[in-house]
Write a protein that holds these residues in place. Structure first.
Motif, PDB file in Angstrom:
ATOM      1  N   PHE A  53     -50.651 -67.817 -31.243  1.00  0.00           N
ATOM      2  CA  PHE A  53     -50.594 -66.849 -32.347  1.00  0.00           C
ATOM      3  C   PHE A  53     -49.178 -66.588 -32.867  1.00  0.00           C
ATOM      4  O   PHE A  53     -48.952 -65.623 -33.583  1.00  0.00           O
ATOM      5  N   GLN A  54     -48.225 -67.451 -32.475  1.00  0.00           N
ATOM      6  CA  GLN A  54     -46.851 -67.260 -32.925  1.00  0.00           C
ATOM      7  C   GLN A  54     -46.678 -67.618 -34.393  1.00  0.00           C
ATOM      8  O   GLN A  54     -45.805 -67.085 -35.067  1.00  0.00           O
ATOM      9  N   SER A  55     -47.476 -68.544 -34.851  1.00  0.00           N
ATOM     10  CA  SER A  55     -47.371 -68.969 -36.253  1.00  0.00           C
ATOM     11  C   SER A  55     -48.772 -69.067 -36.842  1.00  0.00           C
ATOM     12  O   SER A  55     -49.712 -69.527 -36.176  1.00  0.00           O
ATOM     13  N   TRP A  76     -58.677 -63.582 -34.828  1.00  0.00           N
ATOM     14  CA  TRP A  76     -57.350 -63.670 -35.472  1.00  0.00           C
ATOM     15  C   TRP A  76     -57.591 -63.640 -36.969  1.00  0.00           C
ATOM     16  O   TRP A  76     -58.366 -64.448 -37.512  1.00  0.00           O
ATOM     17  N   ILE A  77     -56.928 -62.674 -37.654  1.00  0.00           N
ATOM     18  CA  ILE A  77     -57.185 -62.452 -39.089  1.00  0.00           C
ATOM     19  C   ILE A  77     -55.901 -62.663 -39.875  1.00  0.00           C
ATOM     20  O   ILE A  77     -54.825 -62.176 -39.494  1.00  0.00           O
ATOM     21  N   GLU A 105     -55.982 -50.259 -40.681  1.00  0.00           N
ATOM     22  CA  GLU A 105     -55.031 -49.400 -39.963  1.00  0.00           C
ATOM     23  C   GLU A 105     -53.908 -50.232 -39.349  1.00  0.00           C
ATOM     24  O   GLU A 105     -52.748 -49.801 -39.337  1.00  0.00           O
ATOM     25  N   ALA A 106     -54.237 -51.423 -38.873  1.00  0.00           N
ATOM     26  CA  ALA A 106     -53.212 -52.300 -38.285  1.00  0.00           C
ATOM     27  C   ALA A 106     -52.208 -52.753 -39.346  1.00  0.00           C
ATOM     28  O   ALA A 106     -50.992 -52.783 -39.085  1.00  0.00           O
ATOM     29  N   GLY A 135     -47.213 -61.558 -39.638  1.00  0.00           N
ATOM     30  CA  GLY A 135     -48.004 -60.934 -40.700  1.00  0.00           C
ATOM     31  C   GLY A 135     -49.493 -61.000 -40.477  1.00  0.00           C
ATOM     32  O   GLY A 135     -50.257 -60.421 -41.259  1.00  0.00           O
ATOM     33  N   THR A 136     -49.952 -61.718 -39.462  1.00  0.00           N
ATOM     34  CA  THR A 136     -51.388 -61.769 -39.164  1.00  0.00           C
ATOM     35  C   THR A 136     -51.754 -60.641 -38.199  1.00  0.00           C
ATOM     36  O   THR A 136     -50.883 -59.961 -37.648  1.00  0.00           O
TER      37      THR A 136
END
Length: 440
Positions: A53-55, A76-77, A105-106, A135-136
């Protein structure tokens, strides 16, 4: 009473147990929710450190969390709400998640939380979303039982515990009821004992009140019994005389002079009998809570209205009757006030000596109106002054019957005085005379 107290104590115990169970279940479920959300936050932050999830350009094929996370659902969005990855459902089947509250909210605050209930599964799904540096948003979810399902799962245990506690409460309530009521039962057994002290200070006024009421009831019962006996005796005496003289007349056992005497005796006893019946009826009427109509009346004028009939009676017994004082207005019942005046004056005439004097005075004294009837007759011994207002009580029984007294006149006076919220005063001495004062 014992059964009622037992039921109430048991009911209170059951209510307390149910309220406690509901309260504790709610508190523990709230703590459970906080624990679940805390664990989700930790799991999400740990997963966010994974290289997957780093990129946002990481090939989805490289992400494999199916074997690593079996109890957690990881989603993952992307910034536009598109689902980049989900370890439970194919991303092609997932709708846009931008409108989900935890995702919004996130994006706004850096992290978001929410709980959604599934009616079908009767479960709550807890969500925690974390905004990543690229940004995700990484969201982790887990399922947990709802409050109702948690309650139902422990219901059998709770039921067993409640039955045990209720059983104990029933036994304790029975014991406490016996302990609470025992002093009251002892008080009832010792109601005649004035020296008995209740173990509860709060019951002492009640105990004293019961003793007073019991004494009053017994006194009233004795007075009623005495009154019945006296009425029977007083009515029997003139009736016996009337029957005796009537039999003599019927049998013709008399000369002309005796016949006139017998007729006079029959007439005198009949008048006495009628006077007795009238006085008894008046007392009975007053005992039943008779509420007369009051008016403003001149007490002096009321005495004047009674004087004509009273003067005739006084002259027959060679008594001088005099009236003095002033016009005074009181609030009362005219018929009763005149009856009070006549009874007081008749008594003063009846128990006076030949050529005696009766003085009636109406005046203001100490801002109150008084009616005073004073005679110089035989007087009343100090030992008997407390009893002269009792029914059928006579200081001189032979004189009373000879002059036609019923023994109820002063009892009627006492009732009238009480009805008018007035006060009686008696001042008397043997051989000196009697003064009765009514303070209105």
């Amino acid at each position: 009473m014992k059964k009622k107290i037992n039921k109430q104590l048991t009911g209170i115990a059951i209510l307390a147990i149910v309220a406690t169970v509901i309260g504790i279940t709610g508190i523990y479920y709230h703590l459970f929710q906080q624990q679940v959300q805390g664990d989700l936050a930790i799991s999400t932050r740990i997963l966010s450190l994974a290289p997957y999830f780093q990129s946002s350009k990481t090939p989805i094929e490289e992400i494999d969390l199916f074997s690593q996370e079996k109890t957690l659902r990881v989603t993952w969005i992307a910034e536009d709400g598109t689902v980049l990855y989900d370890n439970d459902v194919s991303k092609e089947k997932m709708p846009n998640h931008l409108n989900r509250p935890e995702i919004q909210e996130a994006f706004e605050k850096g992290e978001g939380k929410s709980v959604r209930h599934s009616e079908t599964l009767n479960k709550n799904t807890f969500y925690y979303a974390l905004l990543l540096e690229n940004g995700t948003v990484l969201r982790v979810a887990t399922d947990a039982k709802s409050l109702w399902s948690v309650f139902l799962s422990v219901a059998p245990v709770i039921a067993v515990i409640m039955c045990g506690i209720v059983g104990v409460c029933v036994v304790l309530s029975h014991f406490l009821t016996k302990q609470l009521l025992k002093p009251i039962e002892m008080m009832a057994l010792n109601i005649e004992n004035a020296e008995y002290e209740s173990p509860y200070n709060e019951l002492e006024p009640f105990s004293e009140m019961l003793r007073v009421q019991r004494t009053e009831i017994l006194s009233a019962a004795k007075a009623r019994q005495d009154f019945t006996a006296n009425v029977s005796h007083e009515l029997k005496t003139p009736l016996t005389s009337i029957l005796g003289y009537a039999e003599l007349l019927e049998n013709g056992m008399e000369v002309e002079e005796q016949r006139i005497h017998f007729c006079q005796e029959i007439h005198k006893n009949a008048e006495r009998l009628l006077a007795l019946i009238n006085d008894i009826l008046r007392l009975s009427e007053m005992d039943q809570g008779y509420a007369p109509e009051f008016e403003n009346l001149d007490l002096y004028e009321a005495v004047c209205e009674c004087m004509e009939g009273l003067q005739v009676n006084a002259r027959q017994r060679q008594i001088m009757l005099a009236l003095g004082g002033e016009h005074c207005t009181i609030r009362g019942n005219r018929f009763m006030i005149k009856e009070l005046i006549e009874n007081l004056v008749q008594n003063a005439i009846r128990y006076n000596n030949p050529e005696g004097k009766v003085m009636i005075t109406v005046e203001k004294r100490e801002d109150r109106t008084i009616l005073m009837v004073k005679d110089n007759g035989i007087g009343i011994p100090a030992s008997e002054q407390q009893r002269i207002f009792e029914r059928f009580y006579r200081v001189d029984k032979s004189r009373s019957k000879a002059t036609g007294g019923t023994g109820l006149g002063l009892a009627i006076v006492k009732h009238i005085v009480e009805i008018h919220d007035a006060k009686l005063e008696l001042d008397s001495a043997p051989g000196v005379g009697t003064t009765i004062t009514v303070w209105f």
